[in-house]
Design a protein around this motif. Sequence first.
Motif, PDB file in Angstrom:
ATOM      1  N   LYS A 167       0.847  -1.197   0.000  1.00  0.00           N
ATOM      2  CA  LYS A 167       0.000   0.000   0.000  1.00  0.00           C
ATOM      3  C   LYS A 167       0.877   1.239   0.000  1.00  0.00           C
ATOM      4  N   GLY A 168       0.571   2.189  -0.873  1.00  0.00           N
ATOM      5  CA  GLY A 168       1.359   3.405  -1.011  1.00  0.00           C
ATOM      6  C   GLY A 168       2.362   3.347  -2.150  1.00  0.00           C
ATOM      7  N   ALA A 169       2.496   2.182  -2.780  1.00  0.00           N
ATOM      8  CA  ALA A 169       3.413   2.047  -3.906  1.00  0.00           C
ATOM      9  C   ALA A 169       2.862   2.779  -5.127  1.00  0.00           C
ATOM     10  N   ALA A 170       3.754   3.028  -6.089  1.00  0.00           N
ATOM     11  CA  ALA A 170       3.356   3.756  -7.297  1.00  0.00           C
ATOM     12  C   ALA A 170       3.965   3.102  -8.524  1.00  0.00           C
ATOM     13  N   ILE A 171       3.184   3.057  -9.587  1.00  0.00           N
ATOM     14  CA  ILE A 171       3.631   2.616 -10.905  1.00  0.00           C
ATOM     15  C   ILE A 171       3.402   3.773 -11.863  1.00  0.00           C
ATOM     16  N   VAL A 172       4.431   4.114 -12.641  1.00  0.00           N
ATOM     17  CA  VAL A 172       4.294   5.176 -13.641  1.00  0.00           C
ATOM     18  C   VAL A 172       4.770   4.625 -14.984  1.00  0.00           C
ATOM     19  N   ASN A 173       3.895   4.672 -15.969  1.00  0.00           N
ATOM     20  CA  ASN A 173       4.189   4.151 -17.303  1.00  0.00           C
ATOM     21  C   ASN A 173       4.438   5.285 -18.288  1.00  0.00           C
ATOM     22  N   CYS A 174       5.409   5.099 -19.159  1.00  0.00           N
ATOM     23  CA  CYS A 174       5.699   6.104 -20.179  1.00  0.00           C
ATOM     24  C   CYS A 174       4.915   5.783 -21.446  1.00  0.00           C
ATOM     25  N   THR A 175       3.945   6.628 -21.754  1.00  0.00           N
ATOM     26  CA  THR A 175       3.218   6.529 -23.010  1.00  0.00           C
ATOM     27  C   THR A 175       3.794   7.601 -23.943  1.00  0.00           C
ATOM     28  N   SER A 176       3.007   8.264 -24.766  1.00  0.00           N
ATOM     29  CA  SER A 176       3.552   9.222 -25.731  1.00  0.00           C
ATOM     30  C   SER A 176       2.459  10.116 -26.278  1.00  0.00           C
ATOM     31  N   GLU A 177       2.883  11.297 -26.732  1.00  0.00           N
ATOM     32  CA  GLU A 177       1.950  12.171 -27.437  1.00  0.00           C
ATOM     33  C   GLU A 177       1.395  11.506 -28.686  1.00  0.00           C
ATOM     34  N   THR A 178       2.133  10.536 -29.260  1.00  0.00           N
ATOM     35  CA  THR A 178       1.663   9.875 -30.483  1.00  0.00           C
ATOM     36  C   THR A 178       0.356   9.135 -30.250  1.00  0.00           C
ATOM     37  N   MET A 179       0.075   8.754 -28.999  1.00  0.00           N
ATOM     38  CA  MET A 179      -1.190   8.094 -28.705  1.00  0.00           C
ATOM     39  C   MET A 179      -2.361   9.046 -28.932  1.00  0.00           C
ATOM     40  N   TYR A 180      -2.126  10.331 -28.724  1.00  0.00           N
ATOM     41  CA  TYR A 180      -3.188  11.333 -28.823  1.00  0.00           C
ATOM     42  C   TYR A 180      -3.228  11.992 -30.201  1.00  0.00           C
ATOM     43  N   LYS A 181      -2.051  12.274 -30.768  1.00  0.00           N
ATOM     44  CA  LYS A 181      -1.968  12.984 -32.037  1.00  0.00           C
ATOM     45  C   LYS A 181      -1.890  12.063 -33.244  1.00  0.00           C
TER      46      LYS A 181
END
Length: 285
Positions: A167-181
């Motif tokens: 509990k309290g851990a964090a996961i951060v994933n790198c996506t990209s602007e290419t997903m949106y544009k």
Amino acid sequence: MAEVLDPPTREEPGLPGNEHELDPKPEWQPRYAGSGRLKGKVAIVTGGDSGIGRAVAVLFAREGADVAIMYLNEHEDAADTRKFVEAEGRRAICIPGDLGDRDFCFKAVQQVVDAFGKLDILINNAGEQHPDEKIEDITEQQLRRTFQSNIFSMFFMVQAAMPHLKKGAAIVNCTSETMYKGAPILLDYSATKGAITAFTRSLAKNLVEQGIRVNGVAPGPIWTPLNPSGGQPPEKMPEFGKKTPMGRPGQPNEVAPSFLFLACDDASYMTGQVLHPDGGNTTQS
């Protein structure tokens, strides 16, 4: 029987690229003094040898975290990043290998826990891209490798990390602007980034009752080894990043604070979200 992986694609043999060979060098150095926001934490940073990953690893160290640097085969860059982390007074280990290999991911995470005693933060940053003007030019091998490196690896790393995240851990994933544009010459890469964003939002809901937050960062054009080493056509590099509203590519140390914010308790009421350090690119129609 061990899984037999597709070999790395040879269409851009310079990938993933070496930061020590770039001129000018990316700016990875933290821009401000640390304030202990990750004091006593242990973080894994995939693709931590160079670029955004290096900037994240060193910033996390400045904020008090011990860091495991996972990377493919850029040993000199990884050794430099380890040195920079240790210069901040924190411990670091380097673990080379292919994140598309599930067995490697499990062994690597266990190596981190054996070395540091626990795991608090997982930064899924590693990835690859290969430009193609036509969809017909994307080979089956390239398609499989891009998905294996970019999204399969995140599933594997989270699966390996889950027994150790509390509990309290964090996961951060790198996506990209290419997903949106969208990106007309990065069809397979953009598709993986769409998958990563969906994975991030779905995993956030899946883990919220366990007190584990999951968020993402969607950078725009950032000056790292990936693009000049073959991730973009050479003829496009002189204009790289200049079409953003800010008129320039970003630097890794302009992206790393987004990862820090999402990894620390400052973002304790955020999960399933994506930050956009992209020079204003996703605001354009």
